[in-house]
Every structure is written in structure tokens, then in C-alpha cells.
Enzyme design. Structure first.
Site, PDB file in Angstrom:
ATOM      1  N   LYS A  33       0.998  -1.095  -0.169  1.00  0.00           N
ATOM      2  CA  LYS A  33      -0.116  -0.011  -0.081  1.00  0.00           C
ATOM      3  C   LYS A  33       1.008   1.230   0.254  1.00  0.00           C
ATOM      4  O   LYS A  33       1.770   1.125   1.253  1.00  0.00           O
ATOM      5  CB  LYS A  33      -0.611  -0.419   1.222  1.00  0.00           C
ATOM      6  CG  LYS A  33      -1.957   1.472   1.192  1.00  0.00           C
ATOM      7  CD  LYS A  33      -3.027   1.288   2.868  1.00  0.00           C
ATOM      8  CE  LYS A  33      -2.313   1.822   3.304  1.00  0.00           C
ATOM      9  NZ  LYS A  33      -2.437   3.319   3.571  1.00  0.00           N
ATOM     10  N   ASP A  60      -3.499   4.001  -1.804  1.00  0.00           N
ATOM     11  CA  ASP A  60      -4.439   4.942  -0.775  1.00  0.00           C
ATOM     12  C   ASP A  60      -4.497   5.975  -0.812  1.00  0.00           C
ATOM     13  O   ASP A  60      -3.961   6.798  -0.044  1.00  0.00           O
ATOM     14  CB  ASP A  60      -4.141   3.898  -0.038  1.00  0.00           C
ATOM     15  CG  ASP A  60      -4.834   4.674   1.571  1.00  0.00           C
ATOM     16  OD1 ASP A  60      -5.797   4.851   1.243  1.00  0.00           O
ATOM     17  OD2 ASP A  60      -3.975   4.425   2.777  1.00  0.00           O
ATOM     18  N   LYS A  62      -7.329   7.821  -0.921  1.00  0.00           N
ATOM     19  CA  LYS A  62      -8.677   8.476  -0.424  1.00  0.00           C
ATOM     20  C   LYS A  62      -8.996   9.569  -1.655  1.00  0.00           C
ATOM     21  O   LYS A  62      -9.167  10.533  -1.296  1.00  0.00           O
ATOM     22  CB  LYS A  62      -8.613   8.693   0.634  1.00  0.00           C
ATOM     23  CG  LYS A  62      -8.349   7.427   1.386  1.00  0.00           C
ATOM     24  CD  LYS A  62      -8.502   7.731   3.119  1.00  0.00           C
ATOM     25  CE  LYS A  62      -7.393   6.447   3.733  1.00  0.00           C
ATOM     26  NZ  LYS A  62      -6.703   6.425   3.689  1.00  0.00           N
ATOM     27  N   ASP A  65     -13.954  14.325  -4.138  1.00  0.00           N
ATOM     28  CA  ASP A  65     -13.928  16.032  -4.747  1.00  0.00           C
ATOM     29  C   ASP A  65     -14.515  16.302  -5.648  1.00  0.00           C
ATOM     30  O   ASP A  65     -15.760  15.081  -5.578  1.00  0.00           O
ATOM     31  CB  ASP A  65     -12.429  16.274  -6.194  1.00  0.00           C
ATOM     32  CG  ASP A  65     -11.950  17.725  -5.774  1.00  0.00           C
ATOM     33  OD1 ASP A  65     -12.727  18.108  -6.373  1.00  0.00           O
ATOM     34  OD2 ASP A  65     -10.522  18.430  -5.638  1.00  0.00           O
ATOM     35  N   THR A 119     -12.050   5.882  10.948  1.00  0.00           N
ATOM     36  CA  THR A 119     -12.138   5.161  11.913  1.00  0.00           C
ATOM     37  C   THR A 119     -11.635   5.626  13.184  1.00  0.00           C
ATOM     38  O   THR A 119     -11.718   5.306  14.302  1.00  0.00           O
ATOM     39  CB  THR A 119     -11.669   3.905  12.050  1.00  0.00           C
ATOM     40  OG1 THR A 119     -10.018   3.908  11.371  1.00  0.00           O
ATOM     41  CG2 THR A 119     -11.923   2.190  11.651  1.00  0.00           C
ATOM     42  N   ARG A 210       3.228  -1.363  10.332  1.00  0.00           N
ATOM     43  CA  ARG A 210       3.769  -1.365  11.570  1.00  0.00           C
ATOM     44  C   ARG A 210       4.155  -2.578  12.058  1.00  0.00           C
ATOM     45  O   ARG A 210       5.282  -2.835  12.444  1.00  0.00           O
ATOM     46  CB  ARG A 210       3.820  -0.269  12.758  1.00  0.00           C
ATOM     47  CG  ARG A 210       4.085   0.990  12.296  1.00  0.00           C
ATOM     48  CD  ARG A 210       3.271   2.083  12.823  1.00  0.00           C
ATOM     49  NE  ARG A 210       2.174   2.441  12.885  1.00  0.00           N
ATOM     50  CZ  ARG A 210       1.131   3.292  13.580  1.00  0.00           C
ATOM     51  NH1 ARG A 210       1.628   3.877  14.182  1.00  0.00           N
ATOM     52  NH2 ARG A 210      -0.057   2.928  13.215  1.00  0.00           N
TER      53      ARG A 210
HETATM   54  O1  C5P Z   1       0.647   0.020  11.736  1.00  0.00           O
HETATM   55  P1  C5P Z   1      -0.445   0.398  11.037  1.00  0.00           P
HETATM   56  O2  C5P Z   1      -0.995  -1.706  10.969  1.00  0.00           O
HETATM   57  O3  C5P Z   1      -1.299   1.116  11.935  1.00  0.00           O
HETATM   58  O4  C5P Z   1      -1.022   0.809   9.520  1.00  0.00           O
HETATM   59  C1  C5P Z   1      -1.986   0.995   9.707  1.00  0.00           C
HETATM   60  C2  C5P Z   1      -2.280   1.611   7.600  1.00  0.00           C
HETATM   61  O5  C5P Z   1      -3.872   1.334   7.515  1.00  0.00           O
HETATM   62  C3  C5P Z   1      -1.819   3.182   8.047  1.00  0.00           C
HETATM   63  O6  C5P Z   1      -1.398   3.437   6.256  1.00  0.00           O
HETATM   64  C4  C5P Z   1      -3.148   3.477   7.854  1.00  0.00           C
HETATM   65  O7  C5P Z   1      -3.175   5.140   7.840  1.00  0.00           O
HETATM   66  C5  C5P Z   1      -4.212   2.992   7.078  1.00  0.00           C
HETATM   67  N1  C5P Z   1      -5.127   3.143   7.773  1.00  0.00           N
HETATM   68  C6  C5P Z   1      -5.736   3.045   9.095  1.00  0.00           C
HETATM   69  N2  C5P Z   1      -7.209   2.371   9.558  1.00  0.00           N
HETATM   70  C7  C5P Z   1      -7.759   3.913   8.636  1.00  0.00           C
HETATM   71  C8  C5P Z   1      -7.222   3.583   7.241  1.00  0.00           C
HETATM   72  C9  C5P Z   1      -6.728   3.181   6.416  1.00  0.00           C
HETATM   73  O8  C5P Z   1      -5.067   2.997   9.983  1.00  0.00           O
HETATM   74  N3  C5P Z   1      -9.341   3.835   9.192  1.00  0.00           N
END
Ligand code: C5P
Length: 235
Positions: A33, A60, A62, A65, A119, A210
Site C-alpha cells: 500500500k 491509497d 482516498k 472532490d 475510523t 508497523r
Molecule cells: O501501522 P498500522 O498497521 O497501524 O498501519 C495501518 C495502515 O492503515 C496505515 O497506513 C493507516 O493509514 C491505514 N488506515 C488505518 N485506518 C483506517 C484507514 C487506513 O489505519 N481507517
């Protein structure tokens, strides 16, 4: 072997770090991603580097517009050869349908999915922007709008996956972030699920950043997750 269900979030500040990570994994192990930070700093060239190496890329960005602008952006994204793109369902039906039409006209259409409610937004935040009801109700309403507008699926919390799977059927693609293996820390995520629980709840793809990218051994961390979900994958 099944198609990979893990989408690793390349939340790196530079192209070098992202390419370095991509050099340690293979397209059979994960999809990748590219989000707003990395795309803004590294641009389309990085996306092409990743796709040329055979990775399925979820761009990603999003989009949100007016319909014509979003349609143009979706077309430009599709030209990069990415596997999945997304738009905000809050852009409304005309915007979603314009995105759908633009993608459908492409030679190799990427999957088009919608962000329902971020979220990070709780009930109070919804009221601030004039949305009534509770978050779960808003998510369902927006998922139905996305489905009715011809989109392939939504990004949602794994906590919402069971409801959306039941309401939107088996063809509707559910992409869930907020995934944490049992032994991982939360970082800044609040409502998390383990990889296997998210698959059991009906997720099609798990967005994981992460717990993989910051692990002492990222390849091992990814292999462990793939092993954990292997028996959960319904083909
Ligand atoms: O490091 P981690 O597993 O928390 O990363 C989650 C990824 O998913 C990040 O790129 C974050 O921006 C994305 N994301 C999220 N919650 C959302 C939409 C996207 O954590 N509702």
C-alpha cells in the site's frame, strides 16, 4: 498457493526506504500500500517501480472532490497499473458513479473501493460535521451507497466486517486496517483485531503496517502472519 491477503502499508517517508522493504519481500508474500505521505514525497515513479517488480499496489489516496475531478484522478491512477484505488463514499453517489465509469473504461481496471467513515471519527466528530446516528449505522449506509454505485468494496474496521459481510454479500470486498498480531503493541490504533480474527470476521485483505515494517525481522513477521491466516483463507 493462494493470493496474498496481507497488504503491507509502506508508511515510509522516502522512496529508498520503501524500495528497500520491497526488496526483502516477494509478490507472493504480500501486496503493498502506497499512501498519501509516500506518494506525495516519492510520486508515480515509485508506484511504477513497485508494479514493475510484480507487486499488486493499493494506491491509497482516498479521492474526494467533484465527480469530474475524481474521475480524472481515477483514470490517472489506473494508468499507473495499480491493483486497487479508493475514494471517499462521502463524496456522494454522482462522484462514486463517475469514479466507477472512469475505472471501467480503463484497459486494466483496478479494484475500486470506498472509505466509509474514517475510523478516527467517533460520534462527537460525526456531529461536528453534521452526520447523525452512530458510527456503525453510518458505515453501513455508506457501504450500501458504495455497493449501489457499483464499487467493488470498502475499507472498514475489522470490527465492522461481520456486519458488512452479512449485509453486502460475499462478492463485496472488505479491506481492513487496525490489525495487530497477538504479541504486537497497539501503536496509535485503538480498536484492533488479530489477523486470524479479522479473517474469521469476513475480511478479504488485511492492511498491516508497523507490526511488519517496524519488526526486528520484517520478513519473519510477515511469514508468521501468513502462516496464522493460512487455514482461514476461503478460495
Ligand atoms: O501501522 P498500522 O498497521 O497501524 O498501519 C495501518 C495502515 O492503515 C496505515 O497506513 C493507516 O493509514 C491505514 N488506515 C488505518 N485506518 C483506517 C484507514 C487506513 O489505519 N481507517
Amino acid at each position: 498457493m493462494n493470493q496474498p491477503r496481507v497488504i503491507v502499508a509502506l508508511d515510509f517517508a522516502s522512496a529508498d526506504a520503501a524500495v528497500n522493504f520491497a526488496g526483502r519481500v516477494t509478490p507472493r508474500m504480500c501486496r503493498l500500500k502506497v499512501g498519501k505521505e509516500l506518494f506525495t514525497s516519492a510520486g508515480p515513479q515509485l508506484v511504477q517501480t513497485l508494479t514493475q517488480r510484480g507487486f499488486d499496489v493499493f494506491l491509497d489516496l482516498k479521492f474526494h472532490d467533484i465527480p469530474a475531478t475524481v474521475a480524472g484522478a481515477c483514470k490517472a491512477a489506473a494508468r499507473l497499473g495499480v491493483w486497487m484505488i479508493n475514494v471517499h463514499a462521502l463524496g456522494g453517489r454522482a462522484m462514486l458513479e463517475a469514479a466507477r465509469d472512469a475505472v471501467s473504461a480503463c484497459a486494466r481496471p483496478p479494484k475500486l473501493i470506498a472509505v466509509t467513515l474514517l475510523t478516527s471519527m467517533a460520534q462527537g466528530d460525526m456531529q461536528d460535521v453534521g452526520l447523525s446516528g452512530d458510527p456503525a449505522g453510518a458505515v453501513l449506509k455508506l457501504a450500501r451507497l458504495a455497493q449501489g454505485s457499483g464499487l467493488d468494496g470498502v475499507v472498514c474496521s475489522a470490527q465492522e466486517a461481520r456486519l458488512l459481510r452479512a449485509e453486502c454479500g460475499h462478492q463485496f470486498c472488505l479491506v481492513t486496517p487496525g490489525i495487530r498480531p497477538a504479541q504486537s503493541g497497539l501503536d496509535d490504533q485503538q480498536r484492533v483485531m488479530t489477523p486470524s480474527a479479522a479473517m474469521d470476521a469476513g475480511s478479504d485483505y488485511l492492511v498491516i503496517g508497523r507490526p511488519v515494517t517496524q519488526a526486528p525481522d520484517p520478513v519473519q513477521a510477515l511469514n508468521d502472519i501468513n502462516q496464522e491466516i493460512a487455514t482461514r483463507i476461503k478460495t
